[in-house]
Design a protein around this motif. Structure first.
Motif, PDB file in Angstrom:
ATOM      1  N   ARG A  49       0.759  -1.159  -0.022  1.00 16.86           N
ATOM      2  CA  ARG A  49       0.081   0.028   0.051  1.00 16.86           C
ATOM      3  C   ARG A  49       0.875   1.120   0.143  1.00 16.86           C
ATOM      4  O   ARG A  49       1.953   1.145   0.131  1.00 16.86           O
ATOM      5  N   ALA A  51       1.050   5.183  -2.078  1.00 13.53           N
ATOM      6  CA  ALA A  51       0.704   5.648  -3.577  1.00 13.53           C
ATOM      7  C   ALA A  51       2.024   5.104  -4.417  1.00 13.53           C
ATOM      8  O   ALA A  51       1.852   4.282  -5.506  1.00 13.53           O
ATOM      9  N   ARG A  92      -7.065  -0.165  -7.556  1.00 11.34           N
ATOM     10  CA  ARG A  92      -7.406   1.012  -6.723  1.00 11.34           C
ATOM     11  C   ARG A  92      -7.284   2.152  -7.417  1.00 11.34           C
ATOM     12  O   ARG A  92      -6.568   2.625  -8.106  1.00 11.34           O
ATOM     13  N   ASN A 247      -5.567  12.424   0.121  1.00 17.24           N
ATOM     14  CA  ASN A 247      -4.670  11.659   1.099  1.00 17.24           C
ATOM     15  C   ASN A 247      -5.527  10.644   1.839  1.00 17.24           C
ATOM     16  O   ASN A 247      -7.034  11.026   1.889  1.00 17.24           O
ATOM     17  N   LYS A 248      -4.940   9.815   2.813  1.00 18.54           N
ATOM     18  CA  LYS A 248      -5.558   8.966   3.717  1.00 18.54           C
ATOM     19  C   LYS A 248      -6.814   9.972   4.432  1.00 18.54           C
ATOM     20  O   LYS A 248      -6.661  10.948   4.748  1.00 18.54           O
TER      21      LYS A 248
HETATM   22  O1  MRU Z   1      -4.923   3.304   1.799  1.00 19.43           O
HETATM   23  P1  MRU Z   1      -3.311   3.438   1.936  1.00 19.43           P
HETATM   24  O2  MRU Z   1      -2.722   2.873   3.284  1.00 19.43           O
HETATM   25  O3  MRU Z   1      -2.574   3.029   0.723  1.00 19.43           O
HETATM   26  O4  MRU Z   1      -3.195   5.008   1.891  1.00 19.43           O
HETATM   27  C1  MRU Z   1      -1.910   5.656   1.787  1.00 19.43           C
HETATM   28  C2  MRU Z   1      -1.991   7.183   2.140  1.00 19.43           C
HETATM   29  O5  MRU Z   1      -2.972   7.645   2.067  1.00 19.43           O
HETATM   30  C3  MRU Z   1      -0.616   7.671   1.877  1.00 19.43           C
HETATM   31  O6  MRU Z   1      -0.503   8.801   2.866  1.00 19.43           O
HETATM   32  C4  MRU Z   1      -0.375   8.156   0.494  1.00 19.43           C
HETATM   33  O7  MRU Z   1      -0.526   6.979  -0.480  1.00 19.43           O
HETATM   34  C5  MRU Z   1       1.154   8.816   0.324  1.00 19.43           C
HETATM   35  S1  MRU Z   1       2.331   7.441   0.391  1.00 19.43           S
HETATM   36  C6  MRU Z   1       3.871   7.951   0.179  1.00 19.43           C
END
Ligand code: MRU
Length: 332
Positions: A49, A51, A92, A247-248
């Motif tokens: 997981r 990005a 995704r 973002n998350k």
């Molecule tokens: O659902 P996830 O755990 O893949 O979400 C990840 C995030 O939201 C991160 O902050 C984002 O991908 C940046 S990772 C460098």
């Protein structure tokens, strides 16, 4: 700095190798994935997981699966490529890095012969992985200026080594400052419902000897009110042309609280996370996940479980990339 091979190749390069992040911090289990089905399942279930990491995983997973399923026959692999690429992109929707990496693979495939195809795809996947390592390091170097000695940084989710092939995006300046001998204290939001902050950010920072404290998401505003936070540093899944940031889920609330308390919020991401083709945050497809992730609910009660939210440009103090600090609009 401790390297964490969150995503890469198996030693014989016949498989995509990941750490199964669903099991952290209790167990460190490495998995080798060969089939497209297994790679997609790993991305969907968040075994891999973040990005940048899912972009790298998709590229390596595509090269590996095409090689295995075509029995190393370039013409057969070319016939399989369109459906494999589309299935990976659909796994995704929110992080642009996934589609970006798969499109890169498609482009190099179009420019090569059947005989060279599988070799070319492997080389391109390795370039994507290798560039990610370099982009993380560059984000760390450029971000050093915002992490003075003694800095207290709040972060949300995990945008660290586990989310990339390198040292992370939001955590890269923290690792770099720590390596330069600066004292850094990190406050990691727990990150409901899947607890990436508590399980992953806390795991990798404590492993590196960096001071980290976990707090429930709902406590972040109070921590800011008590003047315990100097800056907020988060990653991104997609940054639109006007500067809005997906973002998350929970990042938007953190950004509102930071603004209310006069605390700067920085977004750190590789240049590949900027998506000039998407005009604003309203145009981003937000992934919605299963109700079960929220735990037990009373019978018949529905859940609303978006995996991401959008922080408007107005709440972002600075955009830190591998090319340095950049300012929207992002038109190319
Ligand atoms: O659902 P996830 O755990 O893949 O979400 C990840 C995030 O939201 C991160 O902050 C984002 O991908 C940046 S990772 C460098």
């Amino acid at each position: 700095m401790l390297a964490i091979p969150a995503v890469g190749w198996s030693p014989d390069t016949r498989a995509l190798r990941i750490i199964d992040q669903r099991l952290l911090p209790a167990q460190e289990v490495v998995c080798d994935l060969v089939t497209l089905t297994d790679t997609i399942a790993a991305i969907r279930s968040l075994a891999v997981r973040g990005a940048p990491a899912i972009g790298v995983a998709a590229a390596i997973g595509l090269a590996v699966a095409l090689d295995a399923d075509s029995r190393s026959d370039g013409a057969r692999a070319r016939a399989l490529l369109p459906s494999y690429a589309s299935a990976l992109i659909a796994s995704r929707p929110t992080a642009v890095n996934l589609a970006w990496a798969v499109e890169r693979m498609r482009r190099v495939a179009a420019d090569t012969t059947d005989v060279q195809l599988l070799h070319t795809l492997r080389l391109e996947a390795e370039s994507i992985r290798h560039e990610d390592v370099a982009m993380c390091a560059a984000i760390g170097r450029h971000g050093l200026s915002i992490i003075p000695d003694g800095a207290r940084v709040l972060t949300h989710c995990n945008a660290g080594a586990l989310a990339t092939a390198g040292i992370g995006t939001a955590l890269a300046p923290i690792y770099t400052a720590h390596a330069a001998g600066r004292l850094v204290t990190v406050y990691a939001d727990e990150t409901r419902p899947l607890r990436q902050g508590a399980r992953l950010t806390a795991w990798e920072l404590s492993r590196a000897g960096i001071n980290v404290t976990v707090l429930p998401d709902g406590a972040a505003a109070s921590l800011m009110a008590q003047q315990q936070v100097d800056l907020v540093l988060v990653g991104a899944d997609r940054i639109t042309a006007n500067g809005d940031v997906a973002n998350k889920v929970g990042t938007y609330g953190v950004a509102l609280a930071a603004r209310a308390h006069g605390i700067p919020l920085y977004v750190a991401a590789p240049w590949s996370t900027i998506d000039p083709a998407t005009a604003t945050g309203r145009d981003i497809v937000i992934e919605h996940r299963h109700a079960e992730e929220l735990g037990e609910l009373p019978a018949g009660v529905p859940a609303w479980n978006p995996a991401f939210d959008v922080t408007p440009r107005a709440l972002v103090h600075g955009y830190l990339t591998d090319r340095g600090f950049v300012t929207p609009p992002f038109l190319s």
